[in-house]
Design a protein around this motif. Structure first.
Motif, PDB file in Angstrom:
ATOM      1  N   GLY A  76       0.853  -1.173  -0.152  1.00  0.00           N
ATOM      2  CA  GLY A  76      -0.018  -0.131   0.085  1.00  0.00           C
ATOM      3  C   GLY A  76       0.700   1.334   0.124  1.00  0.00           C
ATOM      4  N   GLU A  77       0.061   2.277   0.222  1.00  0.00           N
ATOM      5  CA  GLU A  77       0.894   3.690  -0.016  1.00  0.00           C
ATOM      6  C   GLU A  77       0.763   4.336   1.396  1.00  0.00           C
ATOM      7  N   VAL A  78       1.735   5.109   1.938  1.00  0.00           N
ATOM      8  CA  VAL A  78       1.810   5.519   3.074  1.00  0.00           C
ATOM      9  C   VAL A  78       1.448   7.028   2.788  1.00  0.00           C
ATOM     10  N   LYS A  79       0.510   7.601   3.507  1.00  0.00           N
ATOM     11  CA  LYS A  79       0.075   9.030   3.015  1.00  0.00           C
ATOM     12  C   LYS A  79       0.972  10.085   3.960  1.00  0.00           C
ATOM     13  N   GLY A  80       1.514   9.768   5.050  1.00  0.00           N
ATOM     14  CA  GLY A  80       2.111  10.877   5.807  1.00  0.00           C
ATOM     15  C   GLY A  80       3.153  10.185   6.783  1.00  0.00           C
ATOM     16  N   TYR A  81       3.927  11.022   7.690  1.00  0.00           N
ATOM     17  CA  TYR A  81       4.809  10.504   8.544  1.00  0.00           C
ATOM     18  C   TYR A  81       4.398  10.255   9.902  1.00  0.00           C
ATOM     19  N   HIS A  82       5.050   9.858  10.949  1.00  0.00           N
ATOM     20  CA  HIS A  82       4.573   9.431  12.232  1.00  0.00           C
ATOM     21  C   HIS A  82       5.937   9.362  13.165  1.00  0.00           C
ATOM     22  N   CYS A  83       5.696  10.096  14.430  1.00  0.00           N
ATOM     23  CA  CYS A  83       6.966  10.576  15.138  1.00  0.00           C
ATOM     24  C   CYS A  83       6.530   9.679  16.598  1.00  0.00           C
ATOM     25  N   TRP A  84       7.854   9.624  17.175  1.00  0.00           N
ATOM     26  CA  TRP A  84       7.606   9.271  18.698  1.00  0.00           C
ATOM     27  C   TRP A  84       8.613   9.681  19.344  1.00  0.00           C
ATOM     28  N   ALA A  85       8.818   9.061  20.518  1.00  0.00           N
ATOM     29  CA  ALA A  85       9.768   9.567  21.630  1.00  0.00           C
ATOM     30  C   ALA A  85      10.382   8.601  22.392  1.00  0.00           C
ATOM     31  N   GLU A  86      11.680   8.961  22.991  1.00  0.00           N
ATOM     32  CA  GLU A  86      12.246   7.922  24.157  1.00  0.00           C
ATOM     33  C   GLU A  86      12.703   8.988  25.319  1.00  0.00           C
ATOM     34  N   PHE A  87      12.819   8.446  26.429  1.00  0.00           N
ATOM     35  CA  PHE A  87      13.279   9.223  27.638  1.00  0.00           C
ATOM     36  C   PHE A  87      14.355   8.456  28.486  1.00  0.00           C
ATOM     37  N   TYR A  88      15.236   8.868  28.871  1.00  0.00           N
ATOM     38  CA  TYR A  88      16.272   8.200  29.636  1.00  0.00           C
ATOM     39  C   TYR A  88      16.304   8.274  31.100  1.00  0.00           C
ATOM     40  N   THR A  89      16.545   6.977  31.714  1.00  0.00           N
ATOM     41  CA  THR A  89      16.942   7.182  33.465  1.00  0.00           C
ATOM     42  C   THR A  89      18.054   6.042  33.484  1.00  0.00           C
ATOM     43  N   PRO A  90      18.937   6.470  34.329  1.00  0.00           N
ATOM     44  CA  PRO A  90      19.913   5.703  34.742  1.00  0.00           C
ATOM     45  C   PRO A  90      19.550   4.119  34.921  1.00  0.00           C
ATOM     46  N   ALA A  91      18.390   4.069  35.600  1.00  0.00           N
ATOM     47  CA  ALA A  91      17.808   2.718  35.936  1.00  0.00           C
ATOM     48  C   ALA A  91      17.362   1.798  34.824  1.00  0.00           C
ATOM     49  N   THR A  92      16.797   2.675  33.805  1.00  0.00           N
ATOM     50  CA  THR A  92      16.071   1.829  32.697  1.00  0.00           C
ATOM     51  C   THR A  92      16.682   2.016  31.410  1.00  0.00           C
ATOM     52  N   GLY A  93      17.590   2.743  31.404  1.00  0.00           N
ATOM     53  CA  GLY A  93      18.132   3.125  29.699  1.00  0.00           C
ATOM     54  C   GLY A  93      17.187   3.884  29.159  1.00  0.00           C
ATOM     55  N   TRP A  94      17.126   4.050  27.784  1.00  0.00           N
ATOM     56  CA  TRP A  94      16.411   4.366  27.105  1.00  0.00           C
ATOM     57  C   TRP A  94      14.890   3.796  27.179  1.00  0.00           C
ATOM     58  N   VAL A  95      13.831   4.503  27.201  1.00  0.00           N
ATOM     59  CA  VAL A  95      12.614   3.796  27.249  1.00  0.00           C
ATOM     60  C   VAL A  95      11.678   4.373  26.259  1.00  0.00           C
ATOM     61  N   PRO A  96      10.907   3.750  25.170  1.00  0.00           N
ATOM     62  CA  PRO A  96      10.171   4.074  24.162  1.00  0.00           C
ATOM     63  C   PRO A  96       8.802   4.402  24.424  1.00  0.00           C
ATOM     64  N   VAL A  97       8.327   5.507  24.184  1.00  0.00           N
ATOM     65  CA  VAL A  97       6.985   6.124  24.219  1.00  0.00           C
ATOM     66  C   VAL A  97       6.282   6.668  23.168  1.00  0.00           C
ATOM     67  N   ASP A  98       4.897   6.257  22.790  1.00  0.00           N
ATOM     68  CA  ASP A  98       4.100   6.849  21.764  1.00  0.00           C
ATOM     69  C   ASP A  98       2.889   7.367  22.224  1.00  0.00           C
ATOM     70  N   ALA A  99       3.031   8.597  22.930  1.00  0.00           N
ATOM     71  CA  ALA A  99       1.777   9.053  23.379  1.00  0.00           C
ATOM     72  C   ALA A  99       0.576   9.375  22.575  1.00  0.00           C
ATOM     73  N   SER A 100       0.975   9.556  21.172  1.00  0.00           N
ATOM     74  CA  SER A 100      -0.209   9.828  20.225  1.00  0.00           C
ATOM     75  C   SER A 100      -0.929   8.557  19.682  1.00  0.00           C
ATOM     76  N   GLU A 101      -0.226   7.618  19.636  1.00  0.00           N
ATOM     77  CA  GLU A 101      -0.990   6.027  19.398  1.00  0.00           C
ATOM     78  C   GLU A 101      -1.725   5.578  20.577  1.00  0.00           C
ATOM     79  N   ALA A 102      -1.171   6.218  21.728  1.00  0.00           N
ATOM     80  CA  ALA A 102      -1.980   5.781  23.048  1.00  0.00           C
ATOM     81  C   ALA A 102      -3.231   6.576  22.984  1.00  0.00           C
ATOM     82  N   ALA A 103      -3.256   7.605  22.614  1.00  0.00           N
ATOM     83  CA  ALA A 103      -4.622   8.681  22.473  1.00  0.00           C
ATOM     84  C   ALA A 103      -5.447   8.085  21.717  1.00  0.00           C
TER      85      ALA A 103
END
Length: 340
Positions: free
Chosen positions: A244-271
């Motif tokens: 198929g065709e993809v019509k547009g982009y998507h973006c996401w985020a990560e945050f870091y803590t020493p206890a976890t390393g980088w943690v992925p997050v996708d707030a818009s998909e969750a909404a």
């Protein structure tokens, strides 16, 4: 409205096997993956008469721990180069002297294998450190403001109000409180004007927008509280396998803590999918392809125009001035039907 602090569940990839013998640690579920080809086409057209030089830049996906990139093929009527830009981003650049007014097309095809990205953090044992990963050389950058995500006293106050209301103490708890706040108070709504720029003040005022707006708030609030957070952008794929065709982009985020390393997050998909709200704090699914990281980007070689807010679509300049007559098309084709 702020969601109450939730009891930490194990992430979905680590579901408990009820038949496991007592005292045995359940085996982790295998990460889901997806193998597909992706075609990225840019067509420059309607060049002004007398144009002396055209520069065209395209983002190129790079391999990392969540995606393998192979069989990169470029189809172009002109010579090109692939360079490394800021934050390790790969950039395709070509320069055309006396470009034809009718323009031309450049197509990039890659084969990708994208893996589900899950951080297997164990909240019952927060003192444990995360598995070692390659240090990010740009860590200090992920604590600094972006052009549309300032870290001024108002942003810091709003972020502090969120974590105080949730009684969040650790960086992990603070990031979770911010995520809950964003998902609960921002609507995925691409109507009107102002959305899509990742403008934190727009998002905080309008309380709606797309993925850039959601993650502007999440990243800005994290950074305001001293939690490194980074932005990535690429393309989404529908969960159904096929072509198929993809019509547009998507973006996401990560945050870091020493206890976890980088943690992925996708707030818009969750909404958009409340049933997966828990999943998207700590996971990115396999239905995506990352192209670049960071905002306010200087390309390679450096463009003459202003830094790019983000880099996912083709960017062109004619005689040093931004040029927007560039059509684009993005196609995907799954190479296997397996979902994991």
């Amino acid at each position: 409205m702020l969601f109450p602090t939730l009891t930490w569940p194990l992430l979905l990839a680590f579901a408990v096997d009820s038949l496991a013998p007592a005292g045995k640690t359940p085996a982790a579920a295998p990460l889901r993956s997806r193998t597909f080809s992706f075609d990225y086409t840019a067509k420059v057209h309607d060049l002004p008469a007398g144009a002396r030089q055209l520069d065209l830049w395209l983002p190129v996906p790079r391999p990392d721990k969540s995606q393998d990139i192979t069989d990169l093929k470029i189809t172009s009527p002109y010579a090109y180069e692939i360079l490394t830009g800021q934050y390790g981003n790969k950039v395709l650049h070509l320069k055309v002297t006396d470009p034809p007014p009718a323009g031309f097309a450049v197509t990039m095809q890659v084969q990708a294998r994208r893996r589900e990205h899950i951080n297997p953090m164990l909240p019952a044992q927060p003192a444990k450190t995360a598995a070692k990963e390659v240090a990010d050389p740009n860590m200090s950058r992920w604590l600094q403001p972006d052009n549309l995500v300032p870290l001024d006293p108002r942003i810091r106050l709003w972020a502090l109000e969120v974590v105080t209301k949730a009684n969040a103490q650790t960086d992990l708890e603070k990031a979770r409180a911010i995520y809950n706040h964003v998902v609960a108070t921002v609507q995925y709504d691409k109507t009107g004007q102002g959305w899509g720029r990742g403008d934190i003040y727009y998002a905080c005022d309008a309380r709606r927008g797309n993925c850039t707006d959601f993650h502007a708030v999440f990243i800005g609030y994290c950074r305001a509280l001293g939690i490194p957070a980074r932005f990535s952008i690429g393309f989404p794929l529908p969960p159904e396998r096929g072509t198929g065709e993809v019509k547009g982009y998507h973006c996401w985020a990560e945050f870091y803590t020493p206890a976890t390393g980088w943690v992925p997050v996708d707030a818009s998909e969750a909404a958009k999918d409340p049933a997966r709200r828990t999943y998207f704090f700590g996971a990115h699914d396999e239905n995506r392809l990352e192209f670049s990281r960071g905002r306010d980007l200087t390309l390679a070689p450096q463009q003459q125009g202003s830094p790019l807010n983000y880099f996912i679509y083709p960017y062109a300049e004619v005689d040093g001035q931004p040029f927007t007559a560039v059509d684009k098309q993005f196609l995907y084709h799954d190479l296997t039907s397996d979902k994991q």
